[in-house]
Design an enzyme around this catalytic site. Sequence first.
Site, PDB file in Angstrom:
ATOM      1  N   ASP A 486       0.828  -1.205   0.000  1.00  0.00           N
ATOM      2  CA  ASP A 486       0.000   0.000   0.000  1.00  0.00           C
ATOM      3  C   ASP A 486       0.866   1.259   0.000  1.00  0.00           C
ATOM      4  O   ASP A 486       2.062   1.212   0.321  1.00  0.00           O
ATOM      5  CB  ASP A 486      -0.897  -0.026   1.253  1.00  0.00           C
ATOM      6  CG  ASP A 486      -2.218   0.688   1.046  1.00  0.00           C
ATOM      7  OD1 ASP A 486      -2.319   1.527   0.136  1.00  0.00           O
ATOM      8  OD2 ASP A 486      -3.159   0.413   1.827  1.00  0.00           O
ATOM      9  N   ASP A 556     -10.870   2.158  -2.885  1.00  0.00           N
ATOM     10  CA  ASP A 556     -11.424   2.009  -1.537  1.00  0.00           C
ATOM     11  C   ASP A 556     -12.937   2.177  -1.564  1.00  0.00           C
ATOM     12  O   ASP A 556     -13.614   1.922  -0.565  1.00  0.00           O
ATOM     13  CB  ASP A 556     -10.808   3.043  -0.585  1.00  0.00           C
ATOM     14  CG  ASP A 556      -9.430   2.603  -0.115  1.00  0.00           C
ATOM     15  OD1 ASP A 556      -9.100   1.418  -0.266  1.00  0.00           O
ATOM     16  OD2 ASP A 556      -8.678   3.452   0.407  1.00  0.00           O
TER      17      ASP A 556
HETATM   18  C1  GLA Z   1      -5.752   1.897   2.339  1.00  0.00           C
HETATM   19  C2  GLA Z   1      -6.195   0.733   1.497  1.00  0.00           C
HETATM   20  C3  GLA Z   1      -7.243  -0.063   2.236  1.00  0.00           C
HETATM   21  C4  GLA Z   1      -6.662  -0.536   3.549  1.00  0.00           C
HETATM   22  C5  GLA Z   1      -6.189   0.643   4.368  1.00  0.00           C
HETATM   23  C6  GLA Z   1      -5.448   0.175   5.605  1.00  0.00           C
HETATM   24  O1  GLA Z   1      -6.760   2.837   2.479  1.00  0.00           O
HETATM   25  O2  GLA Z   1      -6.676   1.170   0.264  1.00  0.00           O
HETATM   26  O3  GLA Z   1      -7.684  -1.146   1.464  1.00  0.00           O
HETATM   27  O4  GLA Z   1      -5.624  -1.433   3.296  1.00  0.00           O
HETATM   28  O5  GLA Z   1      -5.288   1.463   3.611  1.00  0.00           O
HETATM   29  O6  GLA Z   1      -5.011   1.208   6.391  1.00  0.00           O
END
Ligand code: GLA
Length: 742
Positions: A486, A556
Amino acid sequence: MLNFNRSNDRVLVLSLIAFSFLFPFAMKAQSSALIRYLPERKLWVVESDRTTYVVGVNEQGQLQNIYWGKKLGRDEDLQAAHTRPEHASFDSSETMSSLEYPGWGGRLYTEPCLKVTLADGDRDLVLKYDSYEIQGDTLKLRTRDIQYDLIVTLIYKVFPHEDIIRKSSQVENRTAQAVTLESAQSGVWYVAPGDGYRLTYLTGRWAGENQISQVAIHPGKVVLESRRGNTSHQLNPWFALDEGGKADETHGRVWFGGVAWSGNWKLVVEQTPAQQVRVVGGYNDFDFAYPLKPGESLDTPGYYGGFTGAGFGEASRLMHHLVTDELLPDHSTPHPRPVLYNSWEATTFDVNESGQEMLADKAAKLGVELFVMDDGWFGKRNDDHAGLGDWFVNPQKFPRGLKGLIDHVNGLGMKFGLWFEPEMINPDSDLYRMHPDWAMNFPGRPRELGRNQLVLNMARDDVKDYIFGVLDKMLNENHIEFIKWDMNRHFGEPGWAEVPPAEQKEIWVKYTKNVYEIIDRLRARHPHLEIESCSGGGGRMDLGILTRVDEVWTSDNTDAFDRLRIQEGLSLAYPPQVMMDWVTDVPNINGRTTPLKFRFLVAMQGAFGIGSNLNRWTDQDFDLARQMIAYYKSIRETVQLGNLYRLLSPREGEVTANEYVSRDAKHAVVFAFLHSQQFLYPPPTVYLRGLDPAAVYQVKRIDGKLTDPQETLSGAYLMNHGLNFILEGDFDSTSVALERVK
Ligand code: GLA
């Protein structure tokens, strides 16, 4: 391998004759080759299955683009390159001609591919052809400045079945002085000269990625770019230009392409006074300065370009095949992605061994194949204020380490995956307390937080080696088969005080190169590791990262209705196989409620996962999920590795329909979604595509929502008569699978 000076065409012909005596088979291969040199006209012809690309040397000794489009086939038709005359004294010949890789020098007024400043102050760069080399699917054209030993090699690799060519350049400083590159582009694509083109591109923001935007191209420039340090949600490094703005899903000339770079990139679409329409692409030259000492060189990113005469649908399928068959780490043996469960939306940071095991038990019963624990397992990570940088298992949450959980997950027949955010650091972390200088910063100036975190300066080799070391150690000590990588904020204050000021702007390029290097090293050390690219959703999705990761977290935003548009936009450029789609609970990001079946069918149009809190599901939810996942497994190869046909767009009406057809046209699956019904109108007829009209297909329904009762239907019926679905109310949905029986 051939390598001759431009003045030596006679030598070339004689050598080819001698070569043909010595190696008759090699000569034969050469004549049916993808790339040919026509010495008498100084042209190189690059051919794919359905396209021709031609570049030549003009009478000024400069490389000039001649043609890019549908296959021509007859070399006799091609003319040698000729510069166009200047238009009065204001538009120089170099501005009027379609130069293949113009340096900024002379009287060039269009967007250059390369701009330099030499240590002695000279800023004039005029590149002329020097020599070439053809090796199979790769052409190298070497150019050199008229005075300095600045060598620029243009590298073309053709992907014949995808009708796509990858361009890149290598800039070498063979002078005795330092040279600073102020713009280093991968190349430029020219479409047929003319007016009235339309640009299609992908724009968006967090939780709203890949919205399709279209603008008419007029004289002037349209700039698409990232200045954020990674690919970005806001603009994606992909473009399509269609002739006359007339193309649709099935018709029209479309030129398309993308920059394979996950750092600052730029695409400049320019219509010049000569009505050339050109797209320059490569490293963003904003805040860019890349010094090359004598002997040093810089490679620019791959810049892919393709052409089709058959509309946006075919353009997308060619891009999809490029990614699945040529770029992805598993491209030599493509296989569908496993069904995934991810704990993030169920538990957020509140993870522990027993809670994860409880979810894993339930996920396994559904048919999940890969269980991923998301954020919260490391350091003092109880919310997003602390812990990033401390990639050690939190002993309060996992007193026995991860082994117990991983064994449990493996015991259930699932692989185990883990979330990391390697490029980030919270000020509240042991790593920051030890190395505050590792965060990107301008000394003495503020360090602005985003999600309470700073960006590690991955351009530093010590930081890169440290991050590689901790990840490698985690993978050595635990049976982790999947990483979600990420990146939850963009650059700010991109200072790099440890290197001389003249080198500090290299941070933009070196950062991304080092991130790539870590991934490459991890994959080399752990050959079975699979990786998902995530940047707060789909913020890092490009052709560069897709040579290194297996899939991308799409957004997200998992609201199924919003997802129809996000997924449609993504599918213009990238294949369903890399598009991770989850079923999650409702209301999700925006308060909307959609039925579980609708959410399943939306998510089944790519690589499928579940992100729901399974502890809250009812028995009916589990029953539906088991059926849906079994159905998905029966169609996923077609969905992920087949051909996508976008039948009805969520942007254009109340029904979305997509069809996926296996490459051999033996299997197909259709998904149809009603967003909202008004006045009791039935949904429109859905005409299928890409089937064999003479074939007979068995129709497999998942419900009673198809008006046609027949057990079998011909390809001709399905494509000409079409299917009529019974979809009613809000957020109704269905799917039909087809299997060729005759
Ligand atoms: C980001 C990702 C999510 C999750 C969060 C965790 O927003 O896109 O899917 O993994 O971080 O903090």
